[in-house]
Design a protein around this motif. Structure first.
Motif, PDB file in Angstrom:
ATOM      1  N   SER A 151       0.795  -1.228   0.000  1.00 44.92           N
ATOM      2  CA  SER A 151       0.000   0.000   0.000  1.00 44.92           C
ATOM      3  C   SER A 151       0.827   1.278   0.000  1.00 44.92           C
ATOM      4  O   SER A 151       0.472   2.259  -0.673  1.00 44.92           O
ATOM      5  N   TYR A 154       1.673   3.633  -3.022  1.00 40.73           N
ATOM      6  CA  TYR A 154       0.630   4.542  -3.498  1.00 40.73           C
ATOM      7  C   TYR A 154       0.632   5.842  -2.696  1.00 40.73           C
ATOM      8  O   TYR A 154       0.337   6.909  -3.223  1.00 40.73           O
ATOM      9  N   ARG A 176      -6.120  11.027  -8.222  1.00 44.04           N
ATOM     10  CA  ARG A 176      -6.080   9.556  -8.237  1.00 44.04           C
ATOM     11  C   ARG A 176      -5.446   9.009  -6.977  1.00 44.04           C
ATOM     12  O   ARG A 176      -5.972   8.090  -6.334  1.00 44.04           O
ATOM     13  N   GLU A 180      -6.879   7.106  -3.349  1.00 47.39           N
ATOM     14  CA  GLU A 180      -6.364   5.826  -2.859  1.00 47.39           C
ATOM     15  C   GLU A 180      -5.795   5.947  -1.457  1.00 47.39           C
ATOM     16  O   GLU A 180      -5.987   5.052  -0.618  1.00 47.39           O
ATOM     17  N   THR A 181      -5.123   7.045  -1.154  1.00 48.65           N
ATOM     18  CA  THR A 181      -4.574   7.242   0.193  1.00 48.65           C
ATOM     19  C   THR A 181      -5.691   7.328   1.218  1.00 48.65           C
ATOM     20  O   THR A 181      -5.598   6.742   2.310  1.00 48.65           O
ATOM     21  N   ARG A 183      -8.617   5.978   0.928  1.00 51.21           N
ATOM     22  CA  ARG A 183      -9.178   4.631   1.058  1.00 51.21           C
ATOM     23  C   ARG A 183      -8.338   3.800   2.019  1.00 51.21           C
ATOM     24  O   ARG A 183      -8.868   3.061   2.873  1.00 51.21           O
ATOM     25  N   GLN A 184      -7.007   3.918   1.903  1.00 47.48           N
ATOM     26  CA  GLN A 184      -6.118   3.183   2.789  1.00 47.48           C
ATOM     27  C   GLN A 184      -6.279   3.641   4.242  1.00 47.48           C
ATOM     28  O   GLN A 184      -6.273   2.808   5.160  1.00 47.48           O
TER      29      GLN A 184
END
Length: 288
Positions: A151, A154, A176, A180-181, A183-184
């Motif tokens: 992870s 990203y 983008r 994603e960050t 979401r993590q």
């Protein structure tokens, strides 16, 4: 911003890479001959206090705090912006030319260990700490450890690069990787709503691996004003976890080792003895 059409065959443009252009290249191997120093302890660490480097110094300081004298180590500063990681000696320890790299000289044959996750597992098994031996607890810790390995690129190479380091701001790339960050962070927040630490009730190498990246982000220490941009205060359980680990004395020490940026009082370029924290930080050396 103009549209970009990739060429039929990519060629290396040395201007690429933004802030870290000087350390990026499409080939491996050494660029110059340089032997690595060797200190008095069995464990020789060659590193820099990036999030990946901090994982290992935190682990070593936590082991020493538990009384494992065999975890005493020499930490040598590798200045990646100067290309130290491309010296022949470093490449012999880590052919991937990335920090951290560790040599264990405690046995008849020296053992090299590279990649931060591998080093954490090696030390955990060597000293019997911070990694459960029984299932399913062991599998849970290793799953979160490898979650970080998959992870964090990203977060760092994706979001951090395009938000803070790229020579131009690209909305598509920032959006983008910000998505994603976040979401993590939500993945972590949901897990930490269930358990005190990532592996369960106990502090483990999973926390040591994830905290320098995501704990640092949650505490507002990474990529300029990215904490505000990503609304990190929304992740209450991550905040609780990040602050609890940040308060650990061994973590405070681990953050200082091989640090060559920021407040001089937080910089201990090399660490060869526990007394170095009291005598050899950059503020004290400058005063002398």
């Amino acid at each position: 911003m103009t549209d970009y059409t990739p060429p039929k065959v990519w060629t290396w443009n040395k201007a690429n890479g933004g802030t870290f252009a000087s350390i990026n290249r499409p080939i491996a191997g050494p660029t110059h001959d340089k032997e690595l120093p060797i200190g008095k302890h069995p464990l020789q660490l060659y590193s820099l206090a990036t999030p990946n480097g901090v994982k290992v110094t935190v682990m070593l300081e936590e082991l020493l705090a538990l009384g494992h004298k065999g975890a005493e180590y020499d930490a040598w500063l590798i200045r990646i912006n100067d290309g130290d990681q491309f010296g022949s000696g470093f490449v012999e320890v880590n052919p991937n030319s990335k920090i951290p790299a560790l040599m264990d000289r405690s046995g008849a044959t020296p053992v090299r260990i590279f990649e931060s996750g591998s080093i954490l597992v090696y030390l955990a098994e060597k000293f019997g700490e911070f990694l459960p031996t029984e299932q399913p607890a062991r599998a849970e810790v290793l799953s979160w450890l490898f979650w970080q390995m998959g992870s964090a690129p990203y977060l760092g190479g994706g979001f951090g690069h395009f938000y803070a380091y790229a020579p131009q701001k690209f909305e598509y790339a920032i959006d983008r990787f910000a998505m994603e960050t976040k979401r993590q962070l939500d993945v972590l927040d949901r897990r930490l709503a269930e358990t005190e630490y990532l592996g369960g009730k106990d502090y483990t190498i999973a926390d040591m691996a994830v905290w320098p990246w995501y704990g640092g982000l949650a505490l507002g220490r990474m990529y300029n004003d990215s904490g505000e941009f990503l609304s990190v205060q929304e992740y209450k359980h991550v905040q609780r976890w990040a602050k609890a680990i940040d308060a650990r004395p061994a973590v405070k020490r681990g953050r200082m080792v091989n640090r060559a940026f920021g407040e001089p009082a937080m910089q201990l370029h090399e660490r060869h003895d526990a007394s170095d924290f009291d005598t050899n930080t950059q503020d004290k050396l400058a005063a002398e």
